[in-house]
Write a protein that holds these residues in place. Sequence first.
Motif, PDB file in Angstrom:
ATOM      1  N   MET A   2       0.838  -1.190   0.000  1.00 49.35           N
ATOM      2  CA  MET A   2       0.000   0.000   0.000  1.00 49.35           C
ATOM      3  C   MET A   2       0.873   1.241   0.000  1.00 49.35           C
ATOM      4  O   MET A   2       1.731   1.413   0.861  1.00 49.35           O
ATOM      5  CB  MET A   2      -0.910   0.001   1.230  1.00 49.35           C
ATOM      6  N   SER A   3       0.676   2.112  -0.966  1.00 46.03           N
ATOM      7  CA  SER A   3       1.493   3.325  -1.074  1.00 46.03           C
ATOM      8  C   SER A   3       1.068   4.369  -0.038  1.00 46.03           C
ATOM      9  O   SER A   3      -0.108   4.502   0.294  1.00 46.03           O
ATOM     10  CB  SER A   3       1.360   3.931  -2.473  1.00 46.03           C
ATOM     11  N   ALA A  13       0.085   4.126  -8.265  1.00 43.23           N
ATOM     12  CA  ALA A  13       0.084   3.632  -6.888  1.00 43.23           C
ATOM     13  C   ALA A  13       0.286   2.125  -6.833  1.00 43.23           C
ATOM     14  O   ALA A  13       0.810   1.593  -5.844  1.00 43.23           O
ATOM     15  CB  ALA A  13      -1.222   4.011  -6.196  1.00 43.23           C
ATOM     16  N   GLN A  14      -0.100   1.431  -7.896  1.00 39.13           N
ATOM     17  CA  GLN A  14      -0.022  -0.033  -7.910  1.00 39.13           C
ATOM     18  C   GLN A  14       1.291  -0.562  -8.475  1.00 39.13           C
ATOM     19  O   GLN A  14       1.484  -1.779  -8.538  1.00 39.13           O
ATOM     20  CB  GLN A  14      -1.203  -0.595  -8.714  1.00 39.13           C
ATOM     21  N   ILE A  15       2.202   0.325  -8.870  1.00 42.44           N
ATOM     22  CA  ILE A  15       3.516  -0.142  -9.324  1.00 42.44           C
ATOM     23  C   ILE A  15       4.210  -0.863  -8.167  1.00 42.44           C
ATOM     24  O   ILE A  15       4.215  -0.383  -7.028  1.00 42.44           O
ATOM     25  CB  ILE A  15       4.372   1.036  -9.819  1.00 42.44           C
ATOM     26  N   TYR A  63       6.515   3.300  -2.706  1.00 43.04           N
ATOM     27  CA  TYR A  63       6.471   3.639  -1.285  1.00 43.04           C
ATOM     28  C   TYR A  63       5.592   4.854  -1.005  1.00 43.04           C
ATOM     29  O   TYR A  63       4.748   4.817  -0.105  1.00 43.04           O
ATOM     30  CB  TYR A  63       7.893   3.904  -0.769  1.00 43.04           C
ATOM     31  N   GLU A  64       5.783   5.926  -1.779  1.00 44.52           N
ATOM     32  CA  GLU A  64       5.044   7.150  -1.485  1.00 44.52           C
ATOM     33  C   GLU A  64       4.748   7.927  -2.753  1.00 44.52           C
ATOM     34  O   GLU A  64       5.597   8.037  -3.641  1.00 44.52           O
ATOM     35  CB  GLU A  64       5.843   8.020  -0.516  1.00 44.52           C
ATOM     36  N   LYS A 112      -6.525   9.431  -0.635  1.00 40.30           N
ATOM     37  CA  LYS A 112      -5.937   8.341   0.151  1.00 40.30           C
ATOM     38  C   LYS A 112      -6.618   7.008  -0.170  1.00 40.30           C
ATOM     39  O   LYS A 112      -5.965   5.959  -0.259  1.00 40.30           O
ATOM     40  CB  LYS A 112      -6.063   8.661   1.639  1.00 40.30           C
ATOM     41  N   ARG A 113      -7.919   7.055  -0.394  1.00 41.04           N
ATOM     42  CA  ARG A 113      -8.652   5.830  -0.724  1.00 41.04           C
ATOM     43  C   ARG A 113      -8.150   5.256  -2.051  1.00 41.04           C
ATOM     44  O   ARG A 113      -7.950   4.045  -2.187  1.00 41.04           O
ATOM     45  CB  ARG A 113     -10.147   6.126  -0.794  1.00 41.04           C
TER      46      ARG A 113
END
Length: 238
Positions: free
Chosen positions: A1-2, A202-204, A208-209, A233-234
Amino acid sequence: MSRLGVNIDHVATVREARKTNEPDPVWAATLAELGGADGITLHLREDRRHIQDRDVRIMIETVAVPTNLELATAEDVLAIACELRPSQATLVPERREEVTTEGGLDVVGQQDKVAAAVGRLQDAGIVVSLFLDPDPQQIEAGLATGAQAIELHTGAYAHASAKGPASDQFAELERAAKQIRDAGILLNAGHGLTYRNVRPVAQIEGMYELNIGHSIIARAIMVGLEQAVRDMKRLVSQ
């Protein structure tokens, strides 16, 4: 989860348009925290067009989540960073005529200067990230500086995704992400990410962030900052 780093620069942009004391980016940082931000990002530019020295000082002293200070390799901002010691410093390029940061840092062309800035910040106890284009040569040069993280510039992907499929640009991000993962340092990304295009980034693997500002602040005008951060965030967390 990023993780989600919320960039609050554009709150200060509104304030500086009238040179008043509102809206206060420090207050915005608190609201972003309440909305679920994992970190607060702010850019202390050499021309002080939005974030001011006072903002950096108060934010580092008051926010509960990590602070990520974006800055150039200029002496005055490096000195401020070393004095105030944010959780992380991200070295970025700057040109006075640009509206916002355009493109990644050129490490290949100034590797010694960048490495010196990295070392100076690390000696002050600050984690250092480099804001780089997804270019293998730039990433290789960035790794050689000893930085602990690389933030991929997602601008090309963001611009392409606004017009249609961005498969070529996304493939470049994935290749660059693998290069960073294989080196064993933190993988971050940002620039131009929105509620519509953020999920694939985000799914790469190993992301991390993500540092996101303009899109969140734009939505906040309509729904409030806490809700805008929750919405992003969701998407980042799914």
